[in-house]
Motif scaffolding. Structure first.
Motif, PDB file in Angstrom:
ATOM      1  N   ILE A  39      15.989  22.510  22.710  1.00 11.79           N
ATOM      2  CA  ILE A  39      17.052  22.286  23.695  1.00 11.79           C
ATOM      3  C   ILE A  39      17.082  20.824  24.134  1.00 11.79           C
ATOM      4  CG2 ILE A  39      17.798  22.842  26.042  1.00 11.79           C
ATOM      5  CD1 ILE A  39      16.840  25.695  25.556  1.00 11.79           C
ATOM      6  N   ASP A  40      15.905  20.230  24.302  1.00 12.53           N
ATOM      7  CA  ASP A  40      15.835  18.810  24.680  1.00 12.53           C
ATOM      8  C   ASP A  40      16.471  17.928  23.608  1.00 12.53           C
ATOM      9  OD1 ASP A  40      14.546  19.559  26.975  1.00 12.53           O
ATOM     10  OD2 ASP A  40      12.525  19.154  26.203  1.00 12.53           O
ATOM     11  N   ILE A  41      16.234  18.259  22.330  1.00 19.99           N
ATOM     12  CA  ILE A  41      16.839  17.499  21.234  1.00 19.99           C
ATOM     13  C   ILE A  41      18.363  17.612  21.291  1.00 19.99           C
ATOM     14  CG2 ILE A  41      17.169  17.457  18.728  1.00 19.99           C
ATOM     15  CD1 ILE A  41      14.637  16.084  19.575  1.00 19.99           C
ATOM     16  N   LEU A  42      18.849  18.812  21.559  1.00 19.26           N
ATOM     17  CA  LEU A  42      20.287  19.037  21.632  1.00 19.26           C
ATOM     18  C   LEU A  42      20.905  18.242  22.789  1.00 19.26           C
ATOM     19  CD1 LEU A  42      22.323  20.666  20.036  1.00 19.26           C
ATOM     20  CD2 LEU A  42      22.046  22.538  21.671  1.00 19.26           C
ATOM     21  N   GLU A  43      20.246  18.251  23.934  1.00 20.81           N
ATOM     22  CA  GLU A  43      20.750  17.494  25.083  1.00 20.81           C
ATOM     23  C   GLU A  43      20.687  15.993  24.823  1.00 20.81           C
ATOM     24  OE1 GLU A  43      18.296  18.984  28.219  1.00 20.81           O
ATOM     25  OE2 GLU A  43      19.768  20.528  28.800  1.00 20.81           O
ATOM     26  N   LYS A  44      19.675  15.565  24.089  1.00 15.48           N
ATOM     27  CA  LYS A  44      19.589  14.139  23.741  1.00 15.48           C
ATOM     28  C   LYS A  44      20.758  13.746  22.843  1.00 15.48           C
ATOM     29  CE  LYS A  44      15.534  12.463  22.862  1.00 15.48           C
ATOM     30  NZ  LYS A  44      14.247  12.134  22.180  1.00 15.48           N
ATOM     31  N   TYR A  45      21.108  14.612  21.901  1.00 19.47           N
ATOM     32  CA  TYR A  45      22.236  14.318  21.015  1.00 19.47           C
ATOM     33  C   TYR A  45      23.547  14.290  21.804  1.00 19.47           C
ATOM     34  CZ  TYR A  45      25.446  14.565  17.073  1.00 19.47           C
ATOM     35  OH  TYR A  45      26.453  14.301  16.183  1.00 19.47           O
ATOM     36  N   ILE A  46      23.685  15.216  22.750  1.00 24.93           N
ATOM     37  CA  ILE A  46      24.878  15.214  23.606  1.00 24.93           C
ATOM     38  C   ILE A  46      24.986  13.899  24.374  1.00 24.93           C
ATOM     39  CG2 ILE A  46      25.945  16.300  25.614  1.00 24.93           C
ATOM     40  CD1 ILE A  46      24.747  18.953  24.680  1.00 24.93           C
ATOM     41  N   LYS A  47      23.877  13.428  24.895  1.00 27.36           N
ATOM     42  CA  LYS A  47      23.870  12.165  25.633  1.00 27.36           C
ATOM     43  C   LYS A  47      24.237  11.002  24.721  1.00 27.36           C
ATOM     44  CE  LYS A  47      20.954   9.358  28.661  1.00 27.36           C
ATOM     45  NZ  LYS A  47      19.597   9.196  29.247  1.00 27.36           N
ATOM     46  N   PHE A  48      23.742  11.053  23.477  1.00 27.79           N
ATOM     47  CA  PHE A  48      24.072  10.007  22.508  1.00 27.79           C
ATOM     48  C   PHE A  48      25.581   9.962  22.244  1.00 27.79           C
ATOM     49  CE2 PHE A  48      25.196   9.727  17.952  1.00 27.79           C
ATOM     50  CZ  PHE A  48      25.042   8.365  17.771  1.00 27.79           C
ATOM     51  N   VAL A  49      26.191  11.135  22.015  1.00 24.46           N
ATOM     52  CA  VAL A  49      27.633  11.185  21.744  1.00 24.46           C
ATOM     53  C   VAL A  49      28.420  10.742  22.972  1.00 24.46           C
ATOM     54  CG1 VAL A  49      29.553  12.691  21.120  1.00 24.46           C
ATOM     55  CG2 VAL A  49      27.331  12.995  20.028  1.00 24.46           C
ATOM     56  N   GLU A  51      27.513   8.601  25.285  1.00 22.33           N
ATOM     57  CA  GLU A  51      27.454   7.141  25.396  1.00 22.33           C
ATOM     58  C   GLU A  51      28.331   6.481  24.329  1.00 22.33           C
ATOM     59  OE1 GLU A  51      23.453   5.763  25.403  1.00 22.33           O
ATOM     60  OE2 GLU A  51      22.918   6.798  27.266  1.00 22.33           O
ATOM     61  N   ARG A  52      28.415   7.101  23.153  1.00 25.73           N
ATOM     62  CA  ARG A  52      29.303   6.561  22.115  1.00 25.73           C
ATOM     63  C   ARG A  52      30.758   6.611  22.584  1.00 25.73           C
ATOM     64  NH1 ARG A  52      30.611   6.730  16.455  1.00 25.73           N
ATOM     65  NH2 ARG A  52      32.678   5.745  16.416  1.00 25.73           N
ATOM     66  N   THR A  53      31.161   7.707  23.209  1.00 25.51           N
ATOM     67  CA  THR A  53      32.537   7.816  23.703  1.00 25.51           C
ATOM     68  C   THR A  53      32.817   6.776  24.782  1.00 25.51           C
ATOM     69  OG1 THR A  53      31.879   9.507  25.331  1.00 25.51           O
ATOM     70  CG2 THR A  53      32.629  10.272  23.175  1.00 25.51           C
ATOM     71  N   GLU A  54      31.841   6.509  25.636  1.00 27.77           N
ATOM     72  CA  GLU A  54      32.018   5.481  26.670  1.00 27.77           C
ATOM     73  C   GLU A  54      32.184   4.107  26.035  1.00 27.77           C
ATOM     74  OE1 GLU A  54      28.595   5.941  29.093  1.00 27.77           O
ATOM     75  OE2 GLU A  54      29.328   7.741  30.127  1.00 27.77           O
ATOM     76  N   ILE A  55      31.436   3.852  24.977  1.00 29.20           N
ATOM     77  CA  ILE A  55      31.556   2.570  24.271  1.00 29.20           C
ATOM     78  C   ILE A  55      32.944   2.451  23.644  1.00 29.20           C
ATOM     79  CG2 ILE A  55      30.728   1.268  22.264  1.00 29.20           C
ATOM     80  CD1 ILE A  55      27.918   2.305  22.902  1.00 29.20           C
ATOM     81  N   GLU A  56      33.429   3.544  23.049  1.00 28.45           N
ATOM     82  CA  GLU A  56      34.757   3.517  22.430  1.00 28.45           C
ATOM     83  C   GLU A  56      35.837   3.264  23.471  1.00 28.45           C
ATOM     84  OE1 GLU A  56      35.517   3.521  19.350  1.00 28.45           O
ATOM     85  OE2 GLU A  56      33.584   4.015  18.464  1.00 28.45           O
ATOM     86  N   ILE A  57      35.724   3.919  24.622  1.00 21.31           N
ATOM     87  CA  ILE A  57      36.702   3.720  25.688  1.00 21.31           C
ATOM     88  C   ILE A  57      36.668   2.281  26.182  1.00 21.31           C
ATOM     89  CG2 ILE A  57      37.168   4.258  28.101  1.00 21.31           C
ATOM     90  CD1 ILE A  57      38.378   6.274  26.302  1.00 21.31           C
ATOM     91  N   HIS A 104      40.667   4.041  18.793  1.00 26.56           N
ATOM     92  CA  HIS A 104      39.330   4.166  19.376  1.00 26.56           C
ATOM     93  C   HIS A 104      39.357   5.095  20.590  1.00 26.56           C
ATOM     94  CE1 HIS A 104      36.985   1.267  17.012  1.00 26.56           C
ATOM     95  NE2 HIS A 104      38.120   0.601  16.884  1.00 26.56           N
ATOM     96  N   GLU A 105      40.474   5.130  21.293  1.00 28.27           N
ATOM     97  CA  GLU A 105      40.616   6.109  22.373  1.00 28.27           C
ATOM     98  C   GLU A 105      40.679   7.519  21.800  1.00 28.27           C
ATOM     99  OE1 GLU A 105      44.107   4.759  24.314  1.00 28.27           O
ATOM    100  OE2 GLU A 105      43.052   3.307  25.582  1.00 28.27           O
ATOM    101  N   VAL A 106      41.342   7.670  20.653  1.00 24.76           N
ATOM    102  CA  VAL A 106      41.403   8.983  19.993  1.00 24.76           C
ATOM    103  C   VAL A 106      40.001   9.430  19.581  1.00 24.76           C
ATOM    104  CG1 VAL A 106      42.222  10.191  17.934  1.00 24.76           C
ATOM    105  CG2 VAL A 106      43.769   8.694  19.191  1.00 24.76           C
ATOM    106  N   ILE A 107      39.206   8.504  19.051  1.00 22.46           N
ATOM    107  CA  ILE A 107      37.825   8.826  18.687  1.00 22.46           C
ATOM    108  C   ILE A 107      37.067   9.333  19.901  1.00 22.46           C
ATOM    109  CG2 ILE A 107      35.613   7.819  17.968  1.00 22.46           C
ATOM    110  CD1 ILE A 107      37.148   5.975  16.115  1.00 22.46           C
ATOM    111  N   SER A 108      37.206   8.634  21.009  1.00 22.68           N
ATOM    112  CA  SER A 108      36.497   9.031  22.223  1.00 22.68           C
ATOM    113  C   SER A 108      36.950  10.414  22.696  1.00 22.68           C
ATOM    114  CB  SER A 108      36.739   7.982  23.323  1.00 22.68           C
ATOM    115  OG  SER A 108      36.147   8.370  24.532  1.00 22.68           O
ATOM    116  N   GLU A 109      38.273  10.644  22.697  1.00 25.26           N
ATOM    117  CA  GLU A 109      38.797  11.930  23.160  1.00 25.26           C
ATOM    118  C   GLU A 109      38.324  13.072  22.266  1.00 25.26           C
ATOM    119  OE1 GLU A 109      42.965  11.382  23.239  1.00 25.26           O
ATOM    120  OE2 GLU A 109      42.943   9.994  24.945  1.00 25.26           O
TER     121      GLU A 109
END
Length: 577
Positions: A39-49, A51-57, A104-109
């Protein structure tokens, strides 16, 4: 006397059950740690994605701001400059970059909706499922432990009863062998031994029954309940692994989906670059700055060897002035200046505006400005006409339907609009007359006298010619009379220092630029903050100071933009800041 009770032997099978129960508990602890790690690994991956969306925005926002920053401002001089193909290509690049940012906004969304939101919901469900499975495991573990405790209690009671029965048997045998003990005591000891033996038999039966029950429960626990729970946990964990793999695949697909559109944006930029036409841009520059003036004619040789006689050249630039001395002075001082008509009236330079008929411009530029003004006025007339038609229709509606409004209330507005149209038409007629006049002068003129600049011809008046004639004596000799001074004063008034810079003015001090000034009007000069320049004409009360950077660069700047230090020895100089 022999014993009537059998010798009881304690079973030894119970000792083997301690280790399996503890081992089962250890496996649950290990699985609990592993599933929590998943579960921790899954939550870490969610956090990674996330942060990626925030970077794209953030990246998309920066790209949009960059595109907006370099877009030309509406109704500005900068917007007019974007008629060139290179500038249009730049605008296309900015627009494509804006679309690029949108991808890039589409990627984030898409990453947010298809990965972050879905996985977050799945993690909550996974936690509930995991909690349920381990709750069932702990419940089964507690049940087997309870059965184990019952078996232990039954075993200890059986052991205790057997020991009590053995002691009672030994006591009975001892009393039975003692000759000094009464028969009643022996009988009592025998009955007590039988009672203890019966209790031991009962405990044995209970222990046997409890043992059989425990063995059954233990078999069910290790061969049915626990395997089922472990199987559910395994399926839950495998589902988690599959889900994170699918999310990673979606992560790649979201990026891949926008690649064609991003490619189109880049193709658009490349196409815009290919559309740049240097020949077309050069032609636009020619059309924009074409003056319509003809080059000046050759200056004739003037022979000063003839005593007191000089020939006045009809094709010289000083012909319309009629002053050959002034002409010589102009020719000697205007080194490298081919177009004297480019200079504007000083007053118009200082104010940054020209006369209403644009007479300060070269013929071709004047024609374009007049045509532009006529077009603007016609648009205004059309606008006012449409407004008048709309009011007229509204008035007709009011006449047919009085309940909707008073028709008389619109009369004042109709009169006002009509007056505006009439004023605009008069303005159009005025500018069209000027336009006709300019267009009539644009064709090539053959005679030498009409080869001078339009401005210079406008300044050539009969009074100036008369002054030129007065400067010669009846016998053709050159005279220095008061008419020369009158002519120079008139020239100074008519031309308003048009040729002031033909004879360099003396430096009367220095100045330091306090601010940067962009000299966009002709006659002004650009300065940078902190720059040191020479002052050649102080402020005359109009807020402008004339400065010089070098021999070829001089002009006017706002007095408030510089700190002036006048030379105390200069005539009429005074120090001011």
């Amino acid at each position: 006397m022999g014993s009537c009770l059998p010798k009881l032997v304690l079973p030894m099978e119970w000792s083997i059950y301690t280790t399996p129960v503890e081992r089962s508990q250890d496996q649950f602890d290990n699985l609990e740690k592993h599933t929590q790690w998943g579960i921790d690994i899954l939550e870490k991956y969610i956090k990674f994605v996330k942060e990626r969306t925030e970077i794209e925005i953030s990246y998309a926002k920066q790209l949009r701001n960059l595109s907006k920053k370099y877009q030309p401002k509406k109704n500005s001089k900068e917007e007019e400059e974007y008629k060139y193909t290179s500038c249009k290509a730049f605008i296309s690049t900015l627009n494509e970059m804006n679309d690029y940012a949108g991808q890039h906004e589409v990627i984030s969304e898409n990453m947010t909706s298809h990965i972050t939101v879905e996985l977050t919901r799945y993690v909550q469900e996974l936690k509930q499922e995991r909690k349920s499975h381990f709750h069932d495991g702990r419940k089964a573990q507690q049940h087997i432990e309870t059965c184990w405790k019952q078996l232990e209690s039954s075993k200890r009671r059986f052991e205790r009863d057997c020991k009590e029965a053995d002691r009672a048997q030994q006591y009975f045998e001892k009393m039975d062998a003692d000759i000094n003990v009464t028969k009643a005591d022996v009988e009592k000891a025998r009955q007590q031994a039988q009672l203890r033996h019966q209790m031991a038999e009962d405990s044995k039966a209970d222990y046997s029954s409890t043992l059989q029950k425990f063995n059954h429960e233990q078999h069910e626990h290790y061969y049915t309940h626990i395997p089922s729970i472990f199987q559910k946990i395994q399926e839950m964990e495998e589902k988690r692994i599959v889900r994170i793999g699918e999310s990673m695949k979606t992560y790649a697909e979201v990026d891949r989906q926008v690649i064609p559109i991003i490619g189109k944006c880049l193709d658009g930029i490349a196409k815009a670059a290919e559309s740049i036409d240097q020949k077309n841009d050069s032609q636009l520059v020619i059309e924009a700055y074409k003056s319509g003036f003809e080059p000046p004619g050759d200056i004739e040789f003037e022979d000063y060897t003839q005593p007191m006689k000089r020939t006045i050249s009809e094709t010289s630039l000083s012909n319309s002035k009629g002053d050959s001395k002034t002409e010589l002075k102009f020719a000697s001082k205007s080194k490298g200046k081919l177009w004297p008509f480019i200079k504007k009236n000083k007053l118009s330079l200082k104010l940054g505006a020209g006369p209403e008929d644009f007479s300060h411009l070269p013929p071709e530029q004047r024609r374009k400005k007049l045509q532009q003004k006529v077009d603007e006025l016609n648009k205004e007339i059309q606008k006012e006409t449409d407004q008048r038609d709309a009011i007229t229709k509204m008035k007709d509606v009011y006449i047919k339907n009085p309940q909707m409004g008073d028709p008389g209330s619109l009369d004042h507005k109709l009169i006002e609009v009509g007056q505006n149209i009439e004023k605009l038409r008069l303005e159009v007629q005025k500018f069209e007359a000027w336009l006709t006049e300019v267009e009539g002068r644009l064709p090539v003129r053959g005679d030498q006298a009409r080869r001078q600049s339009g401005m210079y011809e406008a300044q050539t008046t009969p009074s100036v010619n008369n002054c030129a004639q007065d400067r010669e004596s009846p016998d053709g000799s050159y005279t220095e009379e008061q008419s020369q001074e009158n002519e120079l004063k008139m020239m100074a008034t008519d031309f308003d220092d048009e040729f002031d810079d033909e004879e360099p003015l003396p430096t009367i001090g220095t100045c330091k630029a306090l601010y940067t000034f962009e000299g966009q009007n002709e006659g002004t000069i650009s300065i940078a903050e902190g720059e040191i320049l020479y002052v050649i004409e102080e402020d005359k009360g109009d807020g402008w100071t004339r400065i010089r950077r070098n021999e070829d660069e001089e002009g006017y700047v706002p007095t408030s933009y510089v700190e002036v230090y006048l030379d105390k020895n200069a005539k009429g100089a005074m120090t001011y800041i």
